[in-house]
Design a protein around this motif. Structure first.
Motif, PDB file in Angstrom:
ATOM      1  N   LEU A  83       0.834  -1.207   0.000  1.00  0.00           N
ATOM      2  CA  LEU A  83       0.000   0.000   0.000  1.00  0.00           C
ATOM      3  C   LEU A  83       0.868   1.256   0.000  1.00  0.00           C
ATOM      4  O   LEU A  83       0.594   2.212  -0.738  1.00  0.00           O
ATOM      5  N   VAL A  84       1.926   1.249   0.801  1.00  0.00           N
ATOM      6  CA  VAL A  84       2.846   2.395   0.832  1.00  0.00           C
ATOM      7  C   VAL A  84       3.553   2.541  -0.516  1.00  0.00           C
ATOM      8  O   VAL A  84       3.690   3.657  -1.040  1.00  0.00           O
ATOM      9  N   PHE A  85       3.990   1.429  -1.088  1.00  0.00           N
ATOM     10  CA  PHE A  85       4.684   1.460  -2.377  1.00  0.00           C
ATOM     11  C   PHE A  85       3.801   2.057  -3.464  1.00  0.00           C
ATOM     12  O   PHE A  85       4.229   2.939  -4.214  1.00  0.00           O
ATOM     13  N   TRP A  86       2.552   1.599  -3.554  1.00  0.00           N
ATOM     14  CA  TRP A  86       1.672   2.096  -4.610  1.00  0.00           C
ATOM     15  C   TRP A  86       1.235   3.530  -4.351  1.00  0.00           C
ATOM     16  O   TRP A  86       1.000   4.288  -5.303  1.00  0.00           O
ATOM     17  N   ALA A  87       1.140   3.935  -3.101  1.00  0.00           N
ATOM     18  CA  ALA A  87       0.870   5.349  -2.806  1.00  0.00           C
ATOM     19  C   ALA A  87       2.047   6.208  -3.261  1.00  0.00           C
ATOM     20  O   ALA A  87       1.850   7.300  -3.809  1.00  0.00           O
ATOM     21  N   PHE A  88       3.260   5.716  -3.058  1.00  0.00           N
ATOM     22  CA  PHE A  88       4.455   6.419  -3.524  1.00  0.00           C
ATOM     23  C   PHE A  88       4.450   6.547  -5.048  1.00  0.00           C
ATOM     24  O   PHE A  88       4.689   7.627  -5.585  1.00  0.00           O
ATOM     25  N   MET A  92       4.394  10.054  -6.950  1.00  0.00           N
ATOM     26  CA  MET A  92       5.632  10.480  -7.605  1.00  0.00           C
ATOM     27  C   MET A  92       5.535  10.518  -9.129  1.00  0.00           C
ATOM     28  O   MET A  92       6.180  11.351  -9.762  1.00  0.00           O
ATOM     29  N   ALA A  93       4.773   9.637  -9.740  1.00  0.00           N
ATOM     30  CA  ALA A  93       4.684   9.621 -11.206  1.00  0.00           C
ATOM     31  C   ALA A  93       4.143  10.945 -11.761  1.00  0.00           C
ATOM     32  O   ALA A  93       4.751  11.530 -12.661  1.00  0.00           O
ATOM     33  N   VAL A 109      -0.527   6.250 -16.802  1.00  0.00           N
ATOM     34  CA  VAL A 109      -0.432   4.783 -16.714  1.00  0.00           C
ATOM     35  C   VAL A 109      -0.009   4.320 -15.324  1.00  0.00           C
ATOM     36  O   VAL A 109      -0.669   3.456 -14.737  1.00  0.00           O
ATOM     37  N   PRO A 110       1.063   4.868 -14.715  1.00  0.00           N
ATOM     38  CA  PRO A 110       1.404   4.420 -13.358  1.00  0.00           C
ATOM     39  C   PRO A 110       0.324   4.718 -12.324  1.00  0.00           C
ATOM     40  O   PRO A 110       0.082   3.915 -11.423  1.00  0.00           O
ATOM     41  N   VAL A 111      -0.342   5.869 -12.455  1.00  0.00           N
ATOM     42  CA  VAL A 111      -1.397   6.211 -11.494  1.00  0.00           C
ATOM     43  C   VAL A 111      -2.578   5.249 -11.629  1.00  0.00           C
ATOM     44  O   VAL A 111      -3.138   4.795 -10.623  1.00  0.00           O
ATOM     45  N   VAL A 118      -4.174  -0.839  -5.570  1.00  0.00           N
ATOM     46  CA  VAL A 118      -4.577  -0.458  -4.207  1.00  0.00           C
ATOM     47  C   VAL A 118      -6.043  -0.817  -3.987  1.00  0.00           C
ATOM     48  O   VAL A 118      -6.417  -1.322  -2.921  1.00  0.00           O
ATOM     49  N   GLY A 119      -6.861  -0.595  -4.997  1.00  0.00           N
ATOM     50  CA  GLY A 119      -8.270  -0.984  -4.891  1.00  0.00           C
ATOM     51  C   GLY A 119      -8.435  -2.478  -4.653  1.00  0.00           C
ATOM     52  O   GLY A 119      -9.254  -2.907  -3.835  1.00  0.00           O
TER      53      GLY A 119
END
Length: 135
Positions: A83-88, A92-93, A109-111, A118-119
């Motif tokens: 969750l932290v990784f995907w929030a980052f 950041m993208a 695309v990354p977002v 995350v969903g």
């Protein structure tokens, strides 16, 4: 089911990032000289190929595959780290796309991938699969 889909997404994205990193490393080792000024202003392409792919994508690909494996086993810390990784990534993208004159797909695309994963990780089934249950 949601955990399997998320882990498949982790592995697919990690595989794409690993392929891009190895491709960029191959180009780097082939003797191509990186000089944006003499190459007609291709500084952004050089940045993406070399710095981003070799120094950034390869470690993140390894982290993604590792986290995916640990989530599949149901480890709670891996779920939280994901969750932290995907929030980052989701933060950041767009920021990097805004700071660098990059095309919009480099942010979109990354977002979208981050939001989708995350969903999936926040569904009740995935949270139950990775619950922190004392043995």
């Amino acid at each position: 089911m949601q955990v399997r889909v998320a882990v498949t997404g982790f592995n697919a994205i990690g595989g794409v990032m690993l392929t891009l990193a190895l491709t960029a490393l191959g180009v780097l080792l082939s003797g191509m000289q990186v000089d944006p000024v003499n190459q007609g202003g291709t500084g952004y392409l050089d940045f993406v190929l070399f710095f981003n792919a070799v120094l950034f994508l390869f470690p993140l690909a390894v982290v993604l595959v590792f986290l995916g494996t640990r989530i599949k086993r149901g480890e709670h810390w891996a779920w939280l780290a994901s969750l932290v990784f995907w929030a980052f990534v989701g933060t950041m993208a767009p920021l990097l796309t805004w700071l660098l004159p990059a095309p919009l797909p480099f942010a979109v695309v990354p977002v979208c991938c981050a939001a989708g994963l995350v969903g999936l990780l926040l569904t009740p089934q995935a949270r139950m699969h990775c619950a922190d249950v004392d043995d």
